[in-house]
Scaffold this active site. Sequence first.
Site, PDB file in Angstrom:
ATOM      1  N   HIS A   1       0.874  -1.186   0.000  1.00  0.00           N
ATOM      2  CA  HIS A   1       0.000   0.000   0.000  1.00  0.00           C
ATOM      3  C   HIS A   1       0.909   1.234   0.000  1.00  0.00           C
ATOM      4  CE1 HIS A   1      -3.625   2.379   1.751  1.00  0.00           C
ATOM      5  NE2 HIS A   1      -2.740   3.227   1.254  1.00  0.00           N
TER       6      HIS A   1
ATOM      7  N   LYS B   1     -10.201  -0.882  -4.753  1.00  0.00           N
ATOM      8  CA  LYS B   1     -10.014  -0.116  -3.523  1.00  0.00           C
ATOM      9  C   LYS B   1     -11.287   0.597  -3.115  1.00  0.00           C
ATOM     10  CE  LYS B   1      -8.146   2.277  -0.212  1.00  0.00           C
ATOM     11  NZ  LYS B   1      -6.853   2.546   0.372  1.00  0.00           N
TER      12      LYS B   1
ATOM     13  N   HIS C   1       1.608   5.313  -2.171  1.00  0.00           N
ATOM     14  CA  HIS C   1       1.097   6.336  -3.093  1.00  0.00           C
ATOM     15  C   HIS C   1       2.261   6.911  -3.889  1.00  0.00           C
ATOM     16  CE1 HIS C   1      -2.876   6.544  -1.071  1.00  0.00           C
ATOM     17  NE2 HIS C   1      -2.157   6.156  -0.036  1.00  0.00           N
TER      18      HIS C   1
ATOM     19  N   HIS D   1     -10.227   0.809   2.992  1.00  0.00           N
ATOM     20  CA  HIS D   1      -9.912   1.850   3.977  1.00  0.00           C
ATOM     21  C   HIS D   1     -11.051   1.774   4.992  1.00  0.00           C
ATOM     22  CE1 HIS D   1      -8.364   6.013   5.131  1.00  0.00           C
ATOM     23  NE2 HIS D   1      -9.410   5.803   5.910  1.00  0.00           N
TER      24      HIS D   1
ATOM     25  N   ASP E   1       1.748   2.897   3.335  1.00  0.00           N
ATOM     26  CA  ASP E   1       0.879   4.062   3.128  1.00  0.00           C
ATOM     27  C   ASP E   1       1.717   5.321   2.945  1.00  0.00           C
ATOM     28  OD1 ASP E   1      -1.443   5.367   2.647  1.00  0.00           O
ATOM     29  OD2 ASP E   1      -2.152   5.379   4.717  1.00  0.00           O
TER      30      ASP E   1
ATOM     31  N   HIS F   1      -3.955  -0.423   6.388  1.00  0.00           N
ATOM     32  CA  HIS F   1      -3.438   0.479   7.424  1.00  0.00           C
ATOM     33  C   HIS F   1      -4.287   0.464   8.699  1.00  0.00           C
ATOM     34  CE1 HIS F   1      -6.458   2.963   5.541  1.00  0.00           C
ATOM     35  NE2 HIS F   1      -5.691   3.375   4.561  1.00  0.00           N
TER      36      HIS F   1
HETATM   37  C1  NCD Z   1      -3.392   8.977   1.831  1.00  0.00           C
HETATM   38  C2  NCD Z   1      -2.956   9.958   0.736  1.00  0.00           C
HETATM   39  O1  NCD Z   1      -2.354  10.980   1.067  1.00  0.00           O
HETATM   40  O2  NCD Z   1      -3.199   9.689  -0.427  1.00  0.00           O
HETATM   41  N1  NCD Z   1      -3.378   9.657   3.095  1.00  0.00           N
HETATM   42  C3  NCD Z   1      -3.324   9.110   4.325  1.00  0.00           C
HETATM   43  O3  NCD Z   1      -3.469   9.843   5.312  1.00  0.00           O
HETATM   44  N2  NCD Z   1      -3.101   7.832   4.514  1.00  0.00           N
HETATM   45  C4  NCD Z   1      -4.699   8.391   1.516  1.00  0.00           C
HETATM   46  C5  NCD Z   1      -5.056   7.195   2.343  1.00  0.00           C
HETATM   47  O4  NCD Z   1      -4.519   6.105   2.139  1.00  0.00           O
HETATM   48  O5  NCD Z   1      -5.886   7.329   3.257  1.00  0.00           O
HETATM   49 ZN    ZN Z   2      -3.038   5.200   1.537  1.00  0.00          ZN
END
Ligand code: NCD
Ligand code: ZN
Length: 365
Positions: free
Chosen positions: A12, A106, A14, A144, A260, A187
């Site tokens: 996981h 997702k 980004h 989530h 995350d 998460h």
């Molecule tokens: C994530 C993001 O910034 O894209 N932010 C976070 O607080 N974890 C999105 C997510 O996974 O909730």
């Molecule tokens: Zn995330």
Amino acid sequence: MDLTLPKWYDLHTHFRQGANVGLYVADHLAMGCAGALAMPNTKPPVSRISGADTKTARSIEAYREELFEAGASAFDQLIIPLYLTRETTPAMIVAGAESGLLRACKYYPPHGTTNSEHGVPMDEWIGGEVFTAMEDHGIVLCIHGEQHGLIGSAYFDAHQTAESIFYAQTLPRILEAHPRLRIVCEHITTAAAASFVTGAPDRVGATITPQHLLYTVGHLIQGLKYHLYCLPIVKFESDRAALREAVMTPGQSKFFAGTDSAPHTTKATECGCAAGCYTGGCAPQLYAMAFEEAGADLGSDAGRESFTRFLCSNGPAFYGFEGSKETFMMKRETSHTKPHLTEDGPVVPLPYGMGLTLEWSIAAS
Ligand code: NCD
Ligand code: ZN
């Protein structure tokens, strides 16, 4: 002490889109990461399987190409889940599964986190044809897990939070309505979620971030360390203890790494704070520190075994691919992180934002 480990998988993360993607992918490669599950909450969201991007939707195929061009072709796995939106149809799931592009979907709680406004409430999916098509084709549901639309006092209170409510009230209904659906509880942050996952059938797994193993809400509030602000928010000591116990349990197969890592070029704004902690470049070091704080001796066979399960093997086993045959090496030597100064603003790694010295460094990949 040196620690030679199989390369690991971040299930996981980004990577965003545009000019900075290469920086983020390079940070992942530099920390011995062999593969990643790259989240679809781009702008617009990755809500189609194939074809050219439009103003309102990107496709897995096109996003994959963007990530490949930015360096992600060096990964041996790149999973991009489909963002479940009002556009998602059972036919898309079938076509996606048949093409091989679709391996996961997702669920975002509407307005529950960064770029989650395209999410559709969970109640509208449960019992429906999209989830049934996912079950039929072995497509994993990444969740989530926070109840959406709660007022502040219910969202985060001493005895319940949006997450604990979701695991008490909503997840059992998904399991019951979809007995073959494979689910990753993403998460997780609470003792309630950890205990739910432990007691659930093997088709349910969970990712845990470094920050939720290391910190509690007290660390966030003391000095308002906003670089630690992510969603779901860090919780209480009893929650952190339950997460630590979950990852350290000998032979456990349900809990695995999903950082995350979420780069934000503007973190604090005039009316709030962007949610997400950036841990590119430093996640295995942070996980190692968390395991040691939890009492693991990474120099012992037992300590190394539980760390390796969590970081390198449980995730691949859950998603159905082989772990890496390559290795990377960590050294017990202190190291520091520093911000990426991008044209859009600084991306501050979590340890830098917390004033934390890493007790480990990556020696070689
Ligand atoms: C994530 C993001 O910034 O894209 N932010 C976070 O607080 N974890 C999105 C997510 O996974 O909730
Ligand atoms: Zn995330």
